[in-house]
Design an enzyme around this catalytic site. Structure first.
Site, short mmCIF file in Angstrom:
data_model
loop_
_atom_site.label_atom_id
_atom_site.label_comp_id
_atom_site.label_asym_id
_atom_site.label_seq_id
_atom_site.Cartn_x
_atom_site.Cartn_y
_atom_site.Cartn_z
N GLU A 1 -6.84 4.09 7.81
CA GLU A 1 -6.73 5.94 7.86
C GLU A 1 -7.92 6.44 6.96
OE1 GLU A 1 -3.05 5.12 5.85
OE2 GLU A 1 -2.12 4.44 7.81
N LYS B 1 0.05 4.21 -0.35
CA LYS B 1 -0.56 5.41 0.45
C LYS B 1 -0.50 6.64 -0.53
CE LYS B 1 -0.41 3.00 4.68
NZ LYS B 1 -0.20 3.00 6.39
N GLY C 1 2.48 1.95 10.95
CA GLY C 1 3.35 3.15 10.85
C GLY C 1 3.96 3.44 12.28
N ASN D 1 0.92 -1.23 -0.06
CA ASN D 1 0.02 0.10 0.03
C ASN D 1 0.84 1.15 -0.19
OD1 ASN D 1 -1.75 2.09 0.43
ND2 ASN D 1 -2.58 1.23 2.27
N HIS E 1 -10.01 1.12 4.87
CA HIS E 1 -8.66 1.20 5.57
C HIS E 1 -8.61 1.86 6.64
CE1 HIS E 1 -4.58 1.99 6.39
NE2 HIS E 1 -4.05 1.00 5.91
N SER F 1 3.25 -2.34 10.45
CA SER F 1 4.90 -2.41 10.62
C SER F 1 5.53 -3.67 10.26
CB SER F 1 5.10 -1.91 12.16
OG SER F 1 4.66 -0.75 12.53
N GLU G 1 -5.57 -5.15 10.17
CA GLU G 1 -4.58 -4.08 10.57
C GLU G 1 -4.84 -3.50 11.93
OE1 GLU G 1 -2.44 -2.82 6.60
OE2 GLU G 1 -4.41 -1.82 6.71
P1 13P Z 1 2.95 0.32 7.84
O1 13P Z 1 3.47 -1.00 7.21
O2 13P Z 1 3.68 1.58 7.32
O3 13P Z 1 2.71 0.08 9.27
O4 13P Z 1 1.52 0.50 6.84
C1 13P Z 1 0.32 -0.63 7.28
C2 13P Z 1 -0.60 -0.39 6.45
O5 13P Z 1 -1.43 0.45 6.74
C3 13P Z 1 -1.02 -1.19 5.20
O6 13P Z 1 -2.13 -0.99 4.61
#
Ligand code: 13P
Length: 256
Positions: A97, A11, A174, A9, A95, A214, A168
């Site tokens: 976010e 982002k 992150g 991803n 997601h 992560s 997740e």
């Molecule tokens: P990270 O791997 O940066 O923690 O992000 C995970 C994520 O949100 C994948 O969709």
């Protein structure tokens, strides 16, 4: 036996030139990939360019979001048909976010998007997970149950086979604070049991559940060795070809 599925991803990262470079590096190094399903989720602005680069490779295109309507006066939105048009095979839905973004995306909206994606032939990746506060309060299972039952409402046992679930935990995204393989496996097993109650266990054995939060080349191996962890949804570590490829290679050990 479920083949691993690994997503990158991107982002809100990568300009056109940066995205082209990364996509080319992946294609050049993953041309003979057979055992794993791999997809990447570039931002909308470079889907078309990346699509051209990966079109004859095992790496598939995934969008980071879509709208639930077929088409219409929805300024700034993207439809399932547009994603198919540009070569997407998968779409991320719900997601964290976006669930915690502005405007907030609720399970009911995710369910509408899921139905639209399935009706158009896209393969949805439904993301869910608890916050740190919810985990501390011992509410992880309650939160996951609500997210699963509401977002998968009225999805039948034929369509559930086309869905990938991405667990997740929000506190792991992150933060560098990866869930331990045991913590992740506990929730993955809970999700599979929950799905078995909604569908039958024979069907649910085939549904893949990715872990995200992560993931790094170093921790993927221990995660993928868990019975109910079928791959990873990778954020930061997918922005670099070398680390994303190492993560994909780490997943292959589950096939040995
Ligand atoms: P990270 O791997 O940066 O923690 O992000 C995970 C994520 O949100 C994948 O969709």
């Amino acid at each position: 036996m479920r083949n691993p599925i690994i997503g990158g991803n991107w982002k809100m990262y990568k300009t056109i030139d940066e995205g082209i470079k990364l996509a080319k590096e992946l294609v050049n190094n993953l041309c003979d990939l057979t055992e794993c399903d791999v997809f990447i989720c570039p931002p909308f602005t470079i889907l078309e360019k990346v699509s051209e680069i990966i079109k004859n490779s095992p790496v598939k295109l995934c969008a980071q979001n879509m709208h639930w309507a077929e088409e219409g006066a929805y300024t700034g939105e993207i439809s399932a048909k547009m994603l198919l048009d540009v070569g997407c095979k998968y779409v991320l839905l719900g997601h964290s976010e976006r669930r915690r973004g502005e405007p907030q995306e609720f399970d009911e909206i995710i369910n509408k998007k899921l139905k639209m994606a399935l009706s158009k032939g896209l393969l949805p990746v439904v993301c869910l997970g608890e916050t740190r506060k919810e985990r501390k309060e011992g509410r992880t299972e309650e939160v996951i149950k609500k997210q699963i039952t509401h977002s998968l409402r009225e999805i039948d046992k034929i369509d559930i086979l086309k869905v990938t679930i991405a667990y997740e935990p929000v506190w792991a995204i992150g933060t560098g604070d990866t869930a331990t393989p045991e913590q992740a496996e506990d929730v993955h097993m809970y999700i599979r049991n929950l799905l078995s109650q909604l569908y039958n266990s024979e069907v649910v054995e085939k549904v893949r559940i990715q872990y995200g939060g992560s993931i790094k080349p170093d921790n993927m191996k221990d995660l993928i060795m868990q019975d109910n962890i079928d791959g990873g949804l990778v954020g930061g570590a997918s922005l670099n070809a070398e680390s994303f490829i190492k993560i994909i290679n780490a997943c292959k050990i589950s096939l040995a």
